[in-house]
Design a protein around this motif. Structure first.
Motif, short mmCIF file in Angstrom:
data_model
loop_
_atom_site.label_atom_id
_atom_site.label_comp_id
_atom_site.label_asym_id
_atom_site.label_seq_id
_atom_site.Cartn_x
_atom_site.Cartn_y
_atom_site.Cartn_z
N ILE A 450 0.82 -1.22 0.00
CA ILE A 450 0.00 0.00 0.00
C ILE A 450 0.84 1.26 0.00
O ILE A 450 0.58 2.21 -0.76
N ALA A 451 1.86 1.30 0.85
CA ALA A 451 2.57 2.56 1.10
C ALA A 451 3.25 3.18 -0.13
O ALA A 451 3.12 4.39 -0.35
N PRO A 452 3.99 2.41 -0.94
CA PRO A 452 4.66 3.05 -2.08
C PRO A 452 3.70 3.76 -3.03
O PRO A 452 3.99 4.86 -3.50
N ALA A 453 2.55 3.13 -3.30
CA ALA A 453 1.57 3.77 -4.20
C ALA A 453 1.00 5.03 -3.57
O ALA A 453 0.88 6.07 -4.23
N LEU A 454 0.65 4.98 -2.29
CA LEU A 454 0.11 6.17 -1.62
C LEU A 454 1.13 7.29 -1.51
O LEU A 454 0.79 8.47 -1.58
N LEU A 455 2.39 6.93 -1.33
CA LEU A 455 3.44 7.95 -1.20
C LEU A 455 3.56 8.76 -2.49
O LEU A 455 3.78 9.97 -2.46
N ARG A 456 3.39 8.09 -3.62
CA ARG A 456 3.43 8.81 -4.89
C ARG A 456 2.22 9.73 -5.05
O ARG A 456 2.30 10.77 -5.71
N ILE A 457 1.10 9.35 -4.45
CA ILE A 457 -0.12 10.17 -4.56
C ILE A 457 -0.03 11.41 -3.68
O ILE A 457 -0.35 12.52 -4.10
N VAL A 458 0.41 11.24 -2.42
CA VAL A 458 0.42 12.38 -1.49
C VAL A 458 1.48 13.40 -1.87
O VAL A 458 1.37 14.59 -1.54
N PHE A 459 2.57 12.96 -2.52
CA PHE A 459 3.51 13.90 -3.13
C PHE A 459 3.04 14.09 -4.57
O PHE A 459 3.40 13.35 -5.46
N LYS A 460 2.23 15.12 -4.81
CA LYS A 460 1.49 15.19 -6.07
C LYS A 460 2.38 15.24 -7.30
O LYS A 460 2.28 14.42 -8.17
N GLU A 461 3.27 16.21 -7.38
CA GLU A 461 4.11 16.34 -8.56
C GLU A 461 5.56 16.26 -8.17
O GLU A 461 5.98 16.94 -7.24
N PRO A 462 6.39 15.51 -8.90
CA PRO A 462 7.81 15.46 -8.57
C PRO A 462 8.44 16.83 -8.77
O PRO A 462 8.34 17.42 -9.83
#
Length: 484
Positions: A450-462
């Motif tokens: 779960i965490a890796p996918a959510l981490l990419r979402i909560v940090f919206k844009e690189p």
């Protein structure tokens, strides 16, 4: 893990005691009873076949996970589940309730090597014990490697913010998990404490890899997450040493808990303090040695020595190995030693993870069996507590307006290698039931997915890395090695 569970309930019995007092004499007596050198050859053959199974499972699972963006350690665990008691029965152990007739490795030996049914039981017992010992050595090497890749100076630099986040990330899931298991499910005190403790760790390798990929490693959030994750591992290992010692006594006594906590902290801090004073002498000694492998062998002697001291004072040997890694990480030999320890870790650490998976009977979570539903509910409960218990850590960040607290909480969610160490030690002490052990495995796998996918979402844009003082991507990638 290494012998029948009843052996682990003696107060002063640890892994090293078990090997010296039970496993080695038992294994050798099995061979002596046969009175045949041929029997010893059969044991060696069984160990070699088992190692082939272990490495094939670890490599196949790891490769599959890498290709879908997950850490290889998760693949090693799943590979163990596939070849173990839950599925193929290639790698099974007597304490799981299996006889030699249930092991496909033993059946293959009977078909190809002429092993008689009369001697198969002794060979199976000895072969299983050897694999178990190798797994325990693997976890010692793993914790030594994690300590070696940690940076005390970096921990001090990120300081108060990371410390608050780490403490919340240990206390909240531990308290919620332990209390919930006792009050809602009637789990006995010591197993509930052990399962609650398994919720405390954070996988620095998984988090660091994702942060590097989305270019947030050097952001304020990234620095706090990495520092807090390392501190979480340190605190988690201390908690593990304490609860593993409690499991040996079978009861919770406040005085004993205080003694264990204080002794674990004093041992860790004292070892690091004395080690830093003596490390120049260690480096000078290594430089004077002329034979091949001087740095690696000297370092392993040091790590095993501290691991033995940790076990001798009724803490876990892994705490000593971790302290040895932290100490040697402060020397000028750190980078050279990191390179040299990798092949040793590649050989031994997968044995630990595959054995943990092989011992885990996931069939106890089968929802179609009414008797298993409580275990499945416990697994869901642990997964929820594991997620929410780390998500609240973002609330501990202070004095930084505009910081992404949600991202910090999500970054602390993945468990991973240290969480699996808890499962392995819990299985070895016999304190965890099959359903509780499987539930913890589900929690580790779930948070890791779960965490890796959510981490990419909560940090919206690189974004590009923040300017100013930052954690170098190279150092974080090094930290990821322990999870890979």
């Amino acid at each position: 893990m290494l012998s029948p569970a009843s052996l682990f309930h003696s107060f002063d019995l640890d892994i090293s005691d078990l090997w010296l007092n039970s496993i080695a004499p038992n294994a050798f007596s099995l061979l002596a009873e046969s009175g045949s050198a041929e029997e010893a050859t059969f044991v060696l053959g069984g160990v070699l076949l088992s190692l082939i199974v272990v490495y094939l499972a670890a490599k196949a699972g790891g490769e599959l996970c890498v290709r879908v963006g997950l850490p290889p350690v998760l693949g090693e665990l799943i590979g163990g589940v596939v070849v173990g008691v839950s599925a193929l029965h290639l790698l099974v152990f007597p304490e799981s309730g299996f006889q030699e007739s249930g092991s496909l490795v033993m059946r293959l030996m009977e078909a190809t090597s002429g092993v008689s049914p009369e001697s198969a039981g002794g060979i199976f017992q000895a072969e299983s014990e050897v694999i178990s010992v190798l797994a325990e050595v693997g976890v010692i090497i793993l914790l030594f490697e994690i300590g070696l890749e940690s940076d005390l100076k970096e921990l001090i630099r990120v300081g108060p913010q990371a410390a608050v986040v780490a403490v919340i990330g240990v206390v909240v899931p531990f308290a919620a998990g332990t209390a919930g298991l006792m009050l809602l499910f009637g789990v006995p005190t010591v197993p509930a404490i052990f399962a609650g403790a398994a919720l405390t760790a954070t996988s620095i390798g998984i988090t660091a890899k994702v942060l590097a990929e989305i270019q947030k490693l050097s952001s304020p959030e990234g620095q706090i997450i990495i520092g807090a994750a390392v501190l979480d591992d340190v605190l988690g290992i201390i908690v593990l040493a304490v609860v593993a010692s409690l499991a040996k006594t079978g009861e919770v006594q406040i005085g004993n808990v205080i003694y264990l906590v204080v002794s674990a902290a004093v041992f860790l801090v004292g070892s690091i303090f004395l080690g830093r004073l003596l490390s120049p002498f260690f480096v000078a000694l290594v430089d004077r040695l002329k034979t091949r492998g001087q740095l690696l062998i000297a370092s392993l002697i040091f790590a095993f020595g501290l691991a033995y001291i940790g076990a001798a004072i009724q803490l876990e040997g892994i705490l000593g190995a971790f302290a040895a890694g932290l100490i040697l990480a402060e020397t000028e030999k750190r980078e050279e030693l990191e390179e040299q320890i990798i092949p040793i870790a590649d050989m031994l650490v997968p044995i630990f993870f595959v054995v943990v998976g092989a011992r885990t009977d996931v069939s106890v979570l089968n929802p179609f069996n009414p008797e298993n539903r409580e275990g499945l509910i416990i697994a869901i409960f642990l997964l929820v507590v594991a997620f929410l218990g780390k998500l609240v850590t973002g609330l501990g960040v202070f004095g930084k307006p505009g910081i992404n607290r949600l991202a910090i909480g999500v970054g602390m969610v993945p468990r991973g290698e240290v969480g699996l160490v808890f499962v392995g030690v819990g299985s070895a002490t016999g304190v965890l039931s099959k359903s509780l052990e499987a539930a913890i495995i589900v929690m580790v796998i779930g948070t890791t997915f779960i965490a890796p996918a959510l981490l990419r979402i909560v940090f919206k844009e690189p974004d590009s890395p923040s300017e100013g003082t930052a954690i170098a991507p190279e150092s974080a990638e090094a930290g990821a090695v322990s999870a890979e």
